[in-house]
Write a protein that holds these residues in place. Sequence first.
Motif, PDB file in Angstrom:
ATOM      1  N   THR A   7      91.217 118.975  32.987  1.00 44.19           N
ATOM      2  CA  THR A   7      91.801 118.192  31.902  1.00 44.19           C
ATOM      3  C   THR A   7      90.944 117.015  31.490  1.00 44.19           C
ATOM      4  OG1 THR A   7      93.063 116.768  33.422  1.00 44.19           O
ATOM      5  CG2 THR A   7      94.098 118.823  32.685  1.00 44.19           C
ATOM      6  N   PHE A   8      89.857 116.749  32.205  1.00 44.28           N
ATOM      7  CA  PHE A   8      88.988 115.623  31.896  1.00 44.28           C
ATOM      8  C   PHE A   8      87.531 116.065  31.896  1.00 44.28           C
ATOM      9  CE2 PHE A   8      92.649 113.870  34.275  1.00 44.28           C
ATOM     10  CZ  PHE A   8      93.204 113.085  33.275  1.00 44.28           C
ATOM     11  N   THR A   9      86.711 115.350  31.130  1.00 34.19           N
ATOM     12  CA  THR A   9      85.269 115.585  31.193  1.00 34.19           C
ATOM     13  C   THR A   9      84.766 115.073  32.538  1.00 34.19           C
ATOM     14  OG1 THR A   9      84.663 113.425  30.295  1.00 34.19           O
ATOM     15  CG2 THR A   9      85.128 115.199  28.706  1.00 34.19           C
ATOM     16  N   PRO A  10      83.569 115.489  32.964  1.00 34.22           N
ATOM     17  CA  PRO A  10      83.036 114.981  34.239  1.00 34.22           C
ATOM     18  C   PRO A  10      82.974 113.452  34.297  1.00 34.22           C
ATOM     19  CG  PRO A  10      81.792 116.883  33.536  1.00 34.22           C
ATOM     20  CD  PRO A  10      82.708 116.552  32.397  1.00 34.22           C
ATOM     21  N   ASN A  11      82.566 112.807  33.192  1.00 35.65           N
ATOM     22  CA  ASN A  11      82.489 111.349  33.194  1.00 35.65           C
ATOM     23  C   ASN A  11      83.865 110.710  33.269  1.00 35.65           C
ATOM     24  OD1 ASN A  11      79.699 111.131  33.140  1.00 35.65           O
ATOM     25  ND2 ASN A  11      79.582 111.072  30.912  1.00 35.65           N
ATOM     26  N   GLN A  12      84.833 111.269  32.554  1.00 34.02           N
ATOM     27  CA  GLN A  12      86.191 110.729  32.603  1.00 34.02           C
ATOM     28  C   GLN A  12      86.767 110.851  34.014  1.00 34.02           C
ATOM     29  OE1 GLN A  12      88.353 112.859  29.593  1.00 34.02           O
ATOM     30  NE2 GLN A  12      87.133 112.009  27.914  1.00 34.02           N
ATOM     31  N   SER A  13      86.524 111.999  34.654  1.00 30.36           N
ATOM     32  CA  SER A  13      86.993 112.185  36.034  1.00 30.36           C
ATOM     33  C   SER A  13      86.394 111.152  36.962  1.00 30.36           C
ATOM     34  CB  SER A  13      86.637 113.598  36.511  1.00 30.36           C
ATOM     35  OG  SER A  13      87.252 114.580  35.715  1.00 30.36           O
ATOM     36  N   ALA A  14      85.088 110.897  36.783  1.00 34.35           N
ATOM     37  CA  ALA A  14      84.408 109.910  37.629  1.00 34.35           C
ATOM     38  C   ALA A  14      85.000 108.524  37.430  1.00 34.35           C
ATOM     39  CB  ALA A  14      82.914 109.904  37.320  1.00 34.35           C
ATOM     40  N   VAL A  15      85.264 108.156  36.183  1.00 40.69           N
ATOM     41  CA  VAL A  15      85.830 106.834  35.899  1.00 40.69           C
ATOM     42  C   VAL A  15      87.209 106.690  36.535  1.00 40.69           C
ATOM     43  CG1 VAL A  15      86.729 105.333  34.074  1.00 40.69           C
ATOM     44  CG2 VAL A  15      84.509 106.449  33.799  1.00 40.69           C
ATOM     45  N   LEU A  16      88.045 107.702  36.409  1.00 37.10           N
ATOM     46  CA  LEU A  16      89.384 107.633  37.006  1.00 37.10           C
ATOM     47  C   LEU A  16      89.295 107.461  38.518  1.00 37.10           C
ATOM     48  CD1 LEU A  16      91.191 110.423  34.955  1.00 37.10           C
ATOM     49  CD2 LEU A  16      91.635 107.954  34.852  1.00 37.10           C
ATOM     50  N   TRP A  17      88.397 108.200  39.149  1.00 36.41           N
ATOM     51  CA  TRP A  17      88.228 108.072  40.605  1.00 36.41           C
ATOM     52  C   TRP A  17      87.754 106.661  40.973  1.00 36.41           C
ATOM     53  CZ3 TRP A  17      89.010 110.828  45.062  1.00 36.41           C
ATOM     54  CH2 TRP A  17      88.364 110.364  46.198  1.00 36.41           C
ATOM     55  N   LEU A  18      86.783 106.166  40.241  1.00 31.08           N
ATOM     56  CA  LEU A  18      86.216 104.851  40.538  1.00 31.08           C
ATOM     57  C   LEU A  18      87.230 103.736  40.354  1.00 31.08           C
ATOM     58  CD1 LEU A  18      82.757 105.299  38.780  1.00 31.08           C
ATOM     59  CD2 LEU A  18      83.136 105.088  41.247  1.00 31.08           C
ATOM     60  N   MET A  19      88.192 103.937  39.454  1.00 31.46           N
ATOM     61  CA  MET A  19      89.152 102.881  39.138  1.00 31.46           C
ATOM     62  C   MET A  19      90.412 102.944  39.990  1.00 31.46           C
ATOM     63  SD  MET A  19      88.899 102.676  34.962  1.00 31.46           S
ATOM     64  CE  MET A  19      90.167 101.380  34.901  1.00 31.46           C
ATOM     65  N   ARG A  20      90.479 103.824  40.951  1.00 30.28           N
ATOM     66  CA  ARG A  20      91.712 103.975  41.727  1.00 30.28           C
ATOM     67  C   ARG A  20      92.125 102.679  42.408  1.00 30.28           C
ATOM     68  NH1 ARG A  20      92.261 109.523  44.949  1.00 30.28           N
ATOM     69  NH2 ARG A  20      90.758 108.575  46.346  1.00 30.28           N
ATOM     70  N   ASP A  21      91.156 101.924  42.895  1.00 34.96           N
ATOM     71  CA  ASP A  21      91.466 100.667  43.588  1.00 34.96           C
ATOM     72  C   ASP A  21      90.718  99.485  42.994  1.00 34.96           C
ATOM     73  OD1 ASP A  21      93.116 101.911  45.637  1.00 34.96           O
ATOM     74  OD2 ASP A  21      91.247 102.746  46.398  1.00 34.96           O
ATOM     75  N   ARG A  22      90.184  99.640  41.780  1.00 31.38           N
ATOM     76  CA  ARG A  22      89.328  98.588  41.238  1.00 31.38           C
ATOM     77  C   ARG A  22      89.603  98.363  39.755  1.00 31.38           C
ATOM     78  NH1 ARG A  22      85.737 102.367  43.516  1.00 31.38           N
ATOM     79  NH2 ARG A  22      84.853 101.792  45.539  1.00 31.38           N
ATOM     80  N   ILE A  23      89.308  97.156  39.319  1.00 29.26           N
ATOM     81  CA  ILE A  23      89.226  96.843  37.898  1.00 29.26           C
ATOM     82  C   ILE A  23      87.856  97.314  37.405  1.00 29.26           C
ATOM     83  CG2 ILE A  23      89.070  94.957  36.209  1.00 29.26           C
ATOM     84  CD1 ILE A  23      91.869  95.417  37.114  1.00 29.26           C
ATOM     85  N   ALA A  24      87.783  97.831  36.206  1.00 29.59           N
ATOM     86  CA  ALA A  24      86.508  98.302  35.653  1.00 29.59           C
ATOM     87  C   ALA A  24      86.044  97.379  34.543  1.00 29.59           C
ATOM     88  CB  ALA A  24      86.645  99.718  35.125  1.00 29.59           C
ATOM     89  N   ILE A  25      84.751  97.065  34.555  1.00 30.70           N
ATOM     90  CA  ILE A  25      84.091  96.349  33.464  1.00 30.70           C
ATOM     91  C   ILE A  25      83.192  97.371  32.773  1.00 30.70           C
ATOM     92  CG2 ILE A  25      82.638  94.405  32.807  1.00 30.70           C
ATOM     93  CD1 ILE A  25      85.230  93.573  34.170  1.00 30.70           C
ATOM     94  N   PHE A  26      83.374  97.558  31.467  1.00 27.65           N
ATOM     95  CA  PHE A  26      82.597  98.557  30.737  1.00 27.65           C
ATOM     96  C   PHE A  26      81.477  97.893  29.949  1.00 27.65           C
ATOM     97  CE2 PHE A  26      86.475 100.900  31.502  1.00 27.65           C
ATOM     98  CZ  PHE A  26      86.057 102.207  31.678  1.00 27.65           C
ATOM     99  N   ARG A  27      80.308  98.499  29.993  1.00 28.78           N
ATOM    100  CA  ARG A  27      79.174  98.121  29.139  1.00 28.78           C
ATOM    101  C   ARG A  27      78.849  99.317  28.257  1.00 28.78           C
ATOM    102  NH1 ARG A  27      74.274  96.648  32.636  1.00 28.78           N
ATOM    103  NH2 ARG A  27      73.359  96.264  30.590  1.00 28.78           N
ATOM    104  N   ASP A  28      78.941  99.133  26.948  1.00 28.65           N
ATOM    105  CA  ASP A  28      78.745 100.236  26.013  1.00 28.65           C
ATOM    106  C   ASP A  28      77.297 100.319  25.533  1.00 28.65           C
ATOM    107  OD1 ASP A  28      81.461 100.682  26.216  1.00 28.65           O
ATOM    108  OD2 ASP A  28      81.944  99.435  24.476  1.00 28.65           O
ATOM    109  N   GLY A  29      77.021 101.404  24.813  1.00 25.03           N
ATOM    110  CA  GLY A  29      75.742 101.535  24.142  1.00 25.03           C
ATOM    111  C   GLY A  29      74.722 102.385  24.870  1.00 25.03           C
ATOM    112  N   PHE A  30      75.104 102.987  25.996  1.00 24.80           N
ATOM    113  CA  PHE A  30      74.174 103.821  26.746  1.00 24.80           C
ATOM    114  C   PHE A  30      74.513 105.293  26.554  1.00 24.80           C
ATOM    115  CE2 PHE A  30      74.416  99.766  28.946  1.00 24.80           C
ATOM    116  CZ  PHE A  30      73.093  99.436  29.083  1.00 24.80           C
ATOM    117  N   ARG A  31      73.490 106.128  26.494  1.00 28.72           N
ATOM    118  CA  ARG A  31      73.721 107.562  26.298  1.00 28.72           C
ATOM    119  C   ARG A  31      74.225 108.232  27.563  1.00 28.72           C
ATOM    120  NH1 ARG A  31      68.792 106.772  23.902  1.00 28.72           N
ATOM    121  NH2 ARG A  31      67.699 107.772  25.644  1.00 28.72           N
ATOM    122  N   ARG A  32      73.814 107.720  28.715  1.00 33.90           N
ATOM    123  CA  ARG A  32      74.242 108.308  29.979  1.00 33.90           C
ATOM    124  C   ARG A  32      75.073 107.300  30.758  1.00 33.90           C
ATOM    125  NH1 ARG A  32      68.687 109.820  30.470  1.00 33.90           N
ATOM    126  NH2 ARG A  32      68.455 108.264  32.108  1.00 33.90           N
TER     127      ARG A  32
END
Length: 218
Positions: A7-32
């Motif tokens: 149900t999620f792209t590989p990157n979306q899955s990774a973000v959800l896992w990483l955020m399970r116990d953490r606040i996320a700070i996003f930096r935009d503008g990168f291709r990868r």
Amino acid sequence: MTRTWQTFTPNQSAVLWLMRDRIAIFRDGFRRMHWSHNAGGSVLISGPSLIRQALLERALITRSGDGYALTDAGMRAAAAFLRPPAQVERTHLPLTPFWLTDAQIGAISGWFPKSHGKARLDDRQILSGIVFVFRENLMWGQAPEEYGGELALRRRFTQWCQSGVMDNALGHLFEQDGDGQFRLVVTTAMLMRHRSGAHAIARGYLPTFTPIDEMEAA
């Protein structure tokens, strides 16, 4: 029942896992996408803004202070992963930047151009950043700011390639492996997988790093 990984792209899955116990700070503008641990226990995620936007639209994350946190729906989605998605490891940005040693810099210092009285960023600082980018296969903008910034790294790499400094420097930078054997700090394989490195080799700027298959065909 649909599996969570479907149900999620590989990157979306990774973000959800990483955020399970953490606040996320996003930096935009990168291709990868890449991520690293941030000060205060948060996670710094660099990547296309579409990743964050998709999770916001699905109400899986929400704004929290200077960052983002999982919603209840996001927590349920993240909890469904029984192990870290493969993308978590693939996109991990090392915590410790690479710095060339005094001995390594001393071995190649004779090839650095003279400044002629004009101040410029430290050669060790810039070259360490260039090496870090190739070793970790990063885009220039993903290198830590302590190396001098994207523009400085890209500009110096181009200048040193055109003048021959880059080939001499990288061709004489060695480190010891676990068996005590000496190897190049940056290899042909590292350069070839990176767009700038592969372009420099193709243009003939790095003759020391001619791909092995081309050498065999000559």
